[in-house]
Design an enzyme around this catalytic site. Sequence first.
Site, PDB file in Angstrom:
ATOM      1  N   ASP A   1       0.901  -1.166  -0.188  1.00 22.60           N
ATOM      2  CA  ASP A   1      -0.014   0.018  -0.116  1.00 22.60           C
ATOM      3  C   ASP A   1       0.833   1.381  -0.059  1.00 22.60           C
ATOM      4  OD1 ASP A   1      -2.270   1.845   0.855  1.00 22.60           O
ATOM      5  OD2 ASP A   1      -3.250  -0.139   0.965  1.00 22.60           O
TER       6      ASP A   1
ATOM      7  N   SER B   1      -6.578   3.986  -2.233  1.00 25.28           N
ATOM      8  CA  SER B   1      -6.867   2.646  -2.005  1.00 25.28           C
ATOM      9  C   SER B   1      -8.287   2.155  -2.638  1.00 25.28           C
ATOM     10  CB  SER B   1      -6.911   2.410  -0.430  1.00 25.28           C
ATOM     11  OG  SER B   1      -5.441   2.374   0.064  1.00 25.28           O
TER      12      SER B   1
ATOM     13  N   HIS C   1     -11.902  10.916  -0.539  1.00 28.73           N
ATOM     14  CA  HIS C   1     -13.240  10.550   0.425  1.00 28.73           C
ATOM     15  C   HIS C   1     -14.139  11.592  -0.305  1.00 28.73           C
ATOM     16  CE1 HIS C   1     -11.284   7.729   2.868  1.00 28.73           C
ATOM     17  NE2 HIS C   1     -10.274   8.444   2.646  1.00 28.73           N
TER      18      HIS C   1
ATOM     19  N   ARG D   1      -4.397  14.951   5.462  1.00 26.70           N
ATOM     20  CA  ARG D   1      -3.635  13.699   4.966  1.00 26.70           C
ATOM     21  C   ARG D   1      -3.738  13.498   3.385  1.00 26.70           C
ATOM     22  NH1 ARG D   1      -3.588   8.880   8.057  1.00 26.70           N
ATOM     23  NH2 ARG D   1      -3.944   6.713   7.082  1.00 26.70           N
ATOM     24  N   ASP D   2      -4.843  13.886   2.905  1.00 27.39           N
ATOM     25  CA  ASP D   2      -4.978  14.003   1.354  1.00 27.39           C
ATOM     26  C   ASP D   2      -4.545  15.483   0.985  1.00 27.39           C
ATOM     27  OD1 ASP D   2      -6.132  11.602   1.457  1.00 27.39           O
ATOM     28  OD2 ASP D   2      -8.021  12.230   1.652  1.00 27.39           O
TER      29      ASP D   2
ATOM     30  N   ARG E   1     -10.005  14.045  11.029  1.00 25.83           N
ATOM     31  CA  ARG E   1     -10.479  12.879  10.405  1.00 25.83           C
ATOM     32  C   ARG E   1      -9.936  11.622  11.014  1.00 25.83           C
ATOM     33  NH1 ARG E   1      -7.783  12.126   4.636  1.00 25.83           N
ATOM     34  NH2 ARG E   1      -8.218   9.683   5.286  1.00 25.83           N
TER      35      ARG E   1
ATOM     36  N   ARG F   1     -12.114   3.126  10.147  1.00 24.96           N
ATOM     37  CA  ARG F   1     -12.523   2.433   9.234  1.00 24.96           C
ATOM     38  C   ARG F   1     -12.396   0.809   9.656  1.00 24.96           C
ATOM     39  NH1 ARG F   1      -8.659   3.832   4.345  1.00 24.96           N
ATOM     40  NH2 ARG F   1      -6.650   2.998   5.410  1.00 24.96           N
TER      41      ARG F   1
ATOM     42  N   ARG G   1     -16.673   7.974  -0.518  1.00 22.62           N
ATOM     43  CA  ARG G   1     -15.953   7.251  -0.422  1.00 22.62           C
ATOM     44  C   ARG G   1     -16.328   6.270   0.754  1.00 22.62           C
ATOM     45  NH1 ARG G   1      -9.403   5.866  -0.181  1.00 22.62           N
ATOM     46  NH2 ARG G   1      -9.259   4.270   1.377  1.00 22.62           N
ATOM     47  N   ALA G   2     -16.415   5.089   0.820  1.00 14.58           N
ATOM     48  CA  ALA G   2     -17.276   4.373   1.938  1.00 14.58           C
ATOM     49  C   ALA G   2     -16.532   4.129   3.134  1.00 14.58           C
ATOM     50  CB  ALA G   2     -17.661   2.852   1.214  1.00 14.58           C
ATOM     51  N   ASP G   3     -15.118   3.559   3.044  1.00 19.85           N
ATOM     52  CA  ASP G   3     -14.783   2.593   3.969  1.00 19.85           C
ATOM     53  C   ASP G   3     -14.724   3.643   5.405  1.00 19.85           C
ATOM     54  OD1 ASP G   3     -12.597   4.504   3.158  1.00 19.85           O
ATOM     55  OD2 ASP G   3     -11.028   3.175   3.221  1.00 19.85           O
ATOM     56  N   ARG G   4     -14.412   4.898   5.265  1.00 23.49           N
ATOM     57  CA  ARG G   4     -14.415   5.684   6.487  1.00 23.49           C
ATOM     58  C   ARG G   4     -15.706   6.505   6.914  1.00 23.49           C
ATOM     59  NH1 ARG G   4      -9.195   5.801   8.700  1.00 23.49           N
ATOM     60  NH2 ARG G   4      -7.587   5.483   7.013  1.00 23.49           N
TER      61      ARG G   4
ATOM     62  N   LYS H   1      -6.225  -1.985   6.638  1.00 24.14           N
ATOM     63  CA  LYS H   1      -6.345  -2.086   5.425  1.00 24.14           C
ATOM     64  C   LYS H   1      -7.263  -3.579   4.872  1.00 24.14           C
ATOM     65  CE  LYS H   1      -3.746   1.231   4.186  1.00 24.14           C
ATOM     66  NZ  LYS H   1      -3.805   2.136   3.272  1.00 24.14           N
TER      67      LYS H   1
ATOM     68  N   ASP I   1       2.152   3.260   3.160  1.00 29.30           N
ATOM     69  CA  ASP I   1       0.778   4.168   3.112  1.00 29.30           C
ATOM     70  C   ASP I   1       0.762   4.508   4.502  1.00 29.30           C
ATOM     71  OD1 ASP I   1      -1.381   5.332   1.515  1.00 29.30           O
ATOM     72  OD2 ASP I   1      -2.599   4.392   3.260  1.00 29.30           O
TER      73      ASP I   1
ATOM     74  N   HIS J   1       1.536   8.506   5.443  1.00 31.04           N
ATOM     75  CA  HIS J   1       0.586   9.403   5.643  1.00 31.04           C
ATOM     76  C   HIS J   1       0.897  10.421   7.162  1.00 31.04           C
ATOM     77  CE1 HIS J   1      -2.708   8.873   2.671  1.00 31.04           C
ATOM     78  NE2 HIS J   1      -2.764   7.610   3.169  1.00 31.04           N
TER      79      HIS J   1
ATOM     80  N   ASP K   1      -0.883  -0.234  -4.713  1.00 30.63           N
ATOM     81  CA  ASP K   1      -2.096   0.377  -5.362  1.00 30.63           C
ATOM     82  C   ASP K   1      -2.147   1.909  -5.760  1.00 30.63           C
ATOM     83  OD1 ASP K   1      -1.689   1.149  -2.614  1.00 30.63           O
ATOM     84  OD2 ASP K   1      -3.787   1.084  -1.958  1.00 30.63           O
ATOM     85  N   HIS K   2      -1.295   2.579  -5.287  1.00 31.08           N
ATOM     86  CA  HIS K   2      -0.849   3.857  -5.676  1.00 31.08           C
ATOM     87  C   HIS K   2       0.413   4.409  -4.825  1.00 31.08           C
ATOM     88  CE1 HIS K   2      -2.235   4.828  -1.510  1.00 31.08           C
ATOM     89  NE2 HIS K   2      -3.115   3.987  -1.688  1.00 31.08           N
TER      90      HIS K   2
ATOM     91  N   HIS L   1      -1.102  10.838  -0.815  1.00 37.76           N
ATOM     92  CA  HIS L   1      -0.605   9.874  -1.868  1.00 37.76           C
ATOM     93  C   HIS L   1      -0.216  10.724  -3.168  1.00 37.76           C
ATOM     94  CE1 HIS L   1      -4.187   7.131  -0.624  1.00 37.76           C
ATOM     95  NE2 HIS L   1      -3.337   7.053   0.362  1.00 37.76           N
TER      96      HIS L   1
HETATM   97  O1  LIG Z   1      -6.304   6.742   4.683  1.00 34.29           O
HETATM   98  C1  LIG Z   1      -7.170   6.896   4.039  1.00 34.29           C
HETATM   99  O2  LIG Z   1      -8.270   6.894   4.017  1.00 34.29           O
HETATM  100  C2  LIG Z   1      -6.586   7.018   2.444  1.00 34.29           C
HETATM  101  C3  LIG Z   1      -6.185   8.411   2.368  1.00 34.29           C
HETATM  102  O3  LIG Z   1      -7.175   9.582   2.612  1.00 34.29           O
HETATM  103  O4  LIG Z   1      -5.820   6.330   2.320  1.00 34.29           O
HETATM  104  P1  LIG Z   1      -5.949   4.944   1.363  1.00 34.29           P
HETATM  105  O5  LIG Z   1      -6.579   5.271   0.152  1.00 34.29           O
HETATM  106  O6  LIG Z   1      -4.561   4.377   1.033  1.00 34.29           O
HETATM  107  O7  LIG Z   1      -6.782   4.171   2.265  1.00 34.29           O
HETATM  108 MN   LIG Z   2      -3.662   2.646  -0.266  1.00 34.23          MN
HETATM  109 MN   LIG Z   3      -3.358   6.041   1.946  1.00 33.62          MN
END
Ligand SMILES: O=C(O)[C@@H](CO)OP(=O)(O)O
Ligand SMILES: [Mn+2]
Ligand SMILES: [Mn+2]
Length: 557
Positions: free
Chosen positions: A27, A80, A139, A169-170, A205, A212, A285-288, A360, A429, A433, A470-471, A500
């Site tokens: 990552d 990611s 996100h 972070r971004d 954040r 997540r 974006r979903a995960d968070r 992850k 990653d 960050h 992945d990036h 990233h």
């Molecule tokens: O931490 C995250 O949410 C993102 C950066 O905003 O990183 P990644 O896409 O690698 O999960």
């Molecule tokens: Mn990633």
């Molecule tokens: Mn990241």
Amino acid sequence: MAEARRWELGAHRRLEKGKVVSVVVLDGWGEAAPDPFNCIHVADTPTLDALKKGAPERWRLIKAHGTAVGLPTDDDMGNSEVGHNALGAGQIYAQGAKLVDMALASGKIYEGEGFKYIQQSFENGTLHLIGLLSDGGVHSRIDQLQLLLKGASEHGAKRIRVHILTDGRDVLDGSSVKFVEMLENDLAKLREKGVDARIASGGGRMYVTMDRYENDWQVVKRGWDAQVLGEAPHKFQNALEAVKKLREDPKANDQYLPPFVIVDERGRPVGQIMDGDAVVTFNFRADRMVMLAKALEYKNFDKFDRVRLPEIRYAGMLQYDGELKLPSHFLVAPPEIERTSGEYLAHNGIRTYACSETVKFGHVTFFWNGNRSGYFNPNLEKYEEIPSDIGIPFNEHPKMKAVEVAEKARDAILSRKYDQVRVNIANGDMVGHTGDIQATIIGCKAADDAVKIILDAIEQVGGIFVVTADHGNAEDMVKRDKSGKPLRDKDGNVQPLTSHTLNPVPIAIGGPGLQSGVRFRSDLPNAGLANVAATVMNLHGFEAPDHYEPTLIEVTN
Ligand SMILES: O=C(O)[C@@H](CO)OP(=O)(O)O
Ligand SMILES: [Mn+2]
Ligand SMILES: [Mn+2]
């Protein structure tokens, strides 16, 4: 036509079935020129260095950002979600960021079921908007929030409260101030038009709301207390002052700002979430956002004490989990990522083991499978999670769980119970960050050690490996000027780059099971992450379906 497609994959004409294939995703591991701020270059990474020597036949670069992964433009860095989506799906889909852009531009967002649903609260209730405030585009994006604010007010919202999550972070640390100013400006304009619009709460954040994969529910609780209950350790009368004051602590940064609420002259919170209100989480974006979505939507919920569950109309910017149908209302339909390699391979009897540490975990499962939770075939798949460290920034323990994940993968490979062993190694990653260069160098070395453990196991069973990423992230840790020179402030200090990057990522193939004569094709100079799925299918001995992006490999003898 999709309906007519079969799940059965044809046998590859040249490549045998039955080899163990390990797919390793590093990552945040991009390729950039050697430089003191390229932590991957500075770190001792003998395993990855050795793979590079296989170029151009068994090592090459692939695109991991922008339109190659379905993002709106080639100025968008990879991330990611879109990265693992592309790796797993083998196809390029217009991603959430782009779908929201289109829905806002056409105005269709206001005609959809989700908006109509929340609109019913506009007459008597408040519209709350919760999300990440920056232009990072991973996100959320502030320009989408701005359009939504304007559109919602034009479609009847009279009272609006924004609950901000600062980024850093971004985007660069410290940019929260600029984004709060931008938002305050917009809200002032709305107030001039008679809309009662204000910022109501906030926090960083990584400390407030955007946890997540259920790593730490306390993060979501801190947000809940501020957003819903109007309670937080810090109270301010305006958000700009809040962010500036909280940043005065020498250890403070945007990612980890403590929660705060905005209060009136009498100290009362200006924007608790109450019965009859509408709520939109504006991250695409979903995960968070999934954890907050659960807290807002689920009647039965035991992750923390919500104290009060307001009766609200809630919509996500997107539906965050298609399998769980969460949230049940949403403003924009998510990309329908279909016929992923995981699903194909499950239909073709491939036994898969996937593993990562918590932070992850969904990347190699949920994102890999096209934003779908659960197994395709529980008899063939096993997904295992190694608990991540909780409550510390990852520069404090930059080795993370890399070795533990690799040892799980090693055991899965040696067990010979699986055909595919897939992992994500998080260090480049997650430590990248933090912006901490020394820690990131240690993290990169740990990732290299982990890869070695996996490659050794592949060697023992006569298998095949695919090592990719992945990036980018750890390969560039400094803000640069247009010519690429690190920017320095008047004291000579550089500004760490926590985000990233736009860089391509490496992909290497090898292992004793890789037939001689297999090499990377030279006719796909613009290939990207979406070309990996067909490649992996080939290595399992199958032809890839023809709607997939083409395979990266050819067999020359
Ligand atoms: O931490 C995250 O949410 C993102 C950066 O905003 O990183 P990644 O896409 O690698 O999960
Ligand atoms: Mn990633
Ligand atoms: Mn990241």
